[in-house]
Design an enzyme around this catalytic site. Structure first.
Site, PDB file in Angstrom:
ATOM      1  N   TYR A 141     -30.358  25.338   2.941  1.00 29.97           N
ATOM      2  CA  TYR A 141     -30.004  24.044   3.547  1.00 29.97           C
ATOM      3  C   TYR A 141     -28.581  23.621   3.189  1.00 29.97           C
ATOM      4  CZ  TYR A 141     -34.979  23.547   4.625  1.00 29.97           C
ATOM      5  OH  TYR A 141     -36.258  23.738   5.096  1.00 29.97           O
ATOM      6  N   LYS A 192     -39.632  35.754  -1.706  1.00 30.85           N
ATOM      7  CA  LYS A 192     -39.756  36.799  -0.677  1.00 30.85           C
ATOM      8  C   LYS A 192     -38.951  37.989  -1.186  1.00 30.85           C
ATOM      9  CE  LYS A 192     -41.119  38.166   3.414  1.00 30.85           C
ATOM     10  NZ  LYS A 192     -42.524  38.514   3.669  1.00 30.85           N
ATOM     11  N   ASP A 224     -45.298  34.412   2.326  1.00 32.21           N
ATOM     12  CA  ASP A 224     -46.259  34.525   3.425  1.00 32.21           C
ATOM     13  C   ASP A 224     -47.683  34.538   2.887  1.00 32.21           C
ATOM     14  OD1 ASP A 224     -45.285  36.861   2.289  1.00 32.21           O
ATOM     15  OD2 ASP A 224     -45.503  38.089   4.086  1.00 32.21           O
ATOM     16  N   ASP A 248     -40.111  23.285   1.100  1.00 33.10           N
ATOM     17  CA  ASP A 248     -40.189  22.307   2.183  1.00 33.10           C
ATOM     18  C   ASP A 248     -41.441  22.574   3.019  1.00 33.10           C
ATOM     19  OD1 ASP A 248     -39.550  20.428   4.070  1.00 33.10           O
ATOM     20  OD2 ASP A 248     -37.790  21.458   4.864  1.00 33.10           O
ATOM     21  N   ASP A 252     -45.424  20.601   2.718  1.00 26.54           N
ATOM     22  CA  ASP A 252     -46.019  19.905   3.862  1.00 26.54           C
ATOM     23  C   ASP A 252     -47.403  20.469   4.158  1.00 26.54           C
ATOM     24  OD1 ASP A 252     -43.853  18.217   4.285  1.00 26.54           O
ATOM     25  OD2 ASP A 252     -43.883  18.510   6.458  1.00 26.54           O
TER      26      ASP A 252
END
Ligand code: NAD
Length: 360
Positions: A141, A192, A224, A248, A252
């Site tokens: 980001y 990852k 994943d 992020d 959620d």
């Protein structure tokens, strides 16, 4: 000496939910002699309307001087078409990075009274209590270069960059381990590393930090798989630590395990545990101004503030107990409503928490 709390209600439902949180904070302030002084300012769209920018320099200075910051939420359709550099969300990113708020704590706790509000089976989620520790000021980001361009053949293309330095990983890993130490001593680091160079460094550094925390059981999981495990068997997790983008998304996802994003608080901390506290949800423009938003995430953010920035454990516990009592009474805003419960609006919910807190 008094402690300064800066309140930034923001946009949309922000001012509505913040009004209730402030009522609760004021009761806690006098009941527990906390010595807090509150001041108010604008952030996001409200700041754009007042100052012409989503975070004014004087607001940033006030935030730097404060001992803690309580934020509602920012954004809304009114500001969707303005210069992207001046959009409300830019103000939020700027205050987080200017204050060095790199450690984002996002608990996903399912109150037993709300087991029916989750979309997952009650036996999968009942008793759920996870803490996601998300890196907040680095990664994709903020990474540069980020660019959108046109190739020689006329095709549009764009790219972002996902950088992490050793020190950035180390400090967030420490937060993860510290949180695990005061909980169930289990930490899962999510990355990852099978594909990304930044994740390989992440894993390496987390392993190094682990040497200082021999009591914590550390595991690693690819993102994943973590997404899958969070809905398959979420109670296997205690603390999860992960980068900005993975955190992020996963936080959620975790929030929905608990039924409503309207229940979840968050904390963003700097190296000295100075923090900004806010609900996980956004400004919910679809319900703004109707008096129906759930104020509990913001009220629980007050409790996190007392716990993490001020070590006022008794006051923090009391607020959480008051919220629990109100749920026991069957009071529900629309987002957590289930059969046999009484639907209430934002103010009535806030008043009920205030009453319960006063009576404790
Ligand atoms: P949102 O979280 O605002 O809303 C998602 C859904 O959840 C909506 O249906 C909303 O009505 C509901 N909801 C959210 N909070 C609720 C509450 N307290 N009580 C009851 N229902 C609630 O996300 P969005 O719709 O994707 O974004 C709306 C705006 O908020 C956008 O401008 C976005 O950029 C901004 N946003 C801000 C923050 C922040 O300030 N930290 C975070 C996320 C999104």
């Amino acid at each position: 000496m008094s402690k300064q709390i800066l309140i930034l209600p923001g946009d949309g439902i922000g001012p509505e939910i913040m009004a209730e949180a402030v009522k609760v904070l004021e009761v806690a302030n006098s009941k527990f002699n906390l010595g807090f002084e509150l001041s108010f300012d604008d952030l996001g769209g409200a700041a754009y309307d007042r100052y012409g920018v989503p975070l004014a320099d004087e607001t940033l200075e006030r935030a730097r001087a404060a001992d803690a910051i309580l934020l509602g939420a920012v954004g809304g359709p009114k500001w969707d078409t303005i210069d992207p550099a001046l959009r409300p969300e830019r103000g939020l990113l700027k205050i987080r990075s200017e204050l060095g708020l790199f450690g984002n704590l996002r608990p996903a706790i399912l109150y037993p009274q709300l087991a029916q509000a989750s979309t997952l089976k009650p036996e999968v989620v009942s008793g759920l209590d996870i803490l996601i520790v998300r890196e907040l000021t680095g990664g994709i980001y903020f990474g540069k270069p980020r660019e959108r361009t046109t190739l020689e053949n006329g095709e549009r293309m764009a790219f972002d960059t996902l950088p992490y330095s050793e020190s950035e990983v180390r400090r967030i890993a420490k937060v993860g381990f510290d949180m695990a130490m005061v909980r169930n001593k289990k930490l899962c680091s999510v990355d990852k590393a099978n594909v990304l160079a930044s994740s390989q460094l992440w894993r390496e550094v987390v392993e190094e930090v682990a040497k200082d925390y021999p009591e914590v059981e550390l595991s690693h999981m690819y993102v994943d798989n973590a997404a899958m495990q969070l809905v398959r068997a979420p109670k296997q997790f205690d603390v999860m630590v992960t980068d900005n983008m993975f955190g992020d998304i996963l936080s959620d996802q975790a929030s929905m395990l608990t039924g409503s994003i309207g229940m979840l608080p968050s904390a963003s901390l700097d190296v000295n545990n100075k923090g900004m506290y806010e609900p996980c949800h956004g400004s919910a423009p679809d319900i703004a101004g109707q008096g129906i938003a759930n104020p509990l995430a913001t009220i629980l953010s007050v409790s996190m503030m007392l716990r993490y920035s001020f070590a006022q454990v008794a006051a923090a516990d009391a607020i959480e107990q008051a919220v629990s009592q109100v749920l026991d009474q069957g009071l529900r805003t629309g987002d957590i409503l289930s059969e046999g419960c009484r639907k209430v609006g934002t103010v009535e919910m806030g008043d009920a928490v205030v009453a319960a807190l006063k009576n404790l």
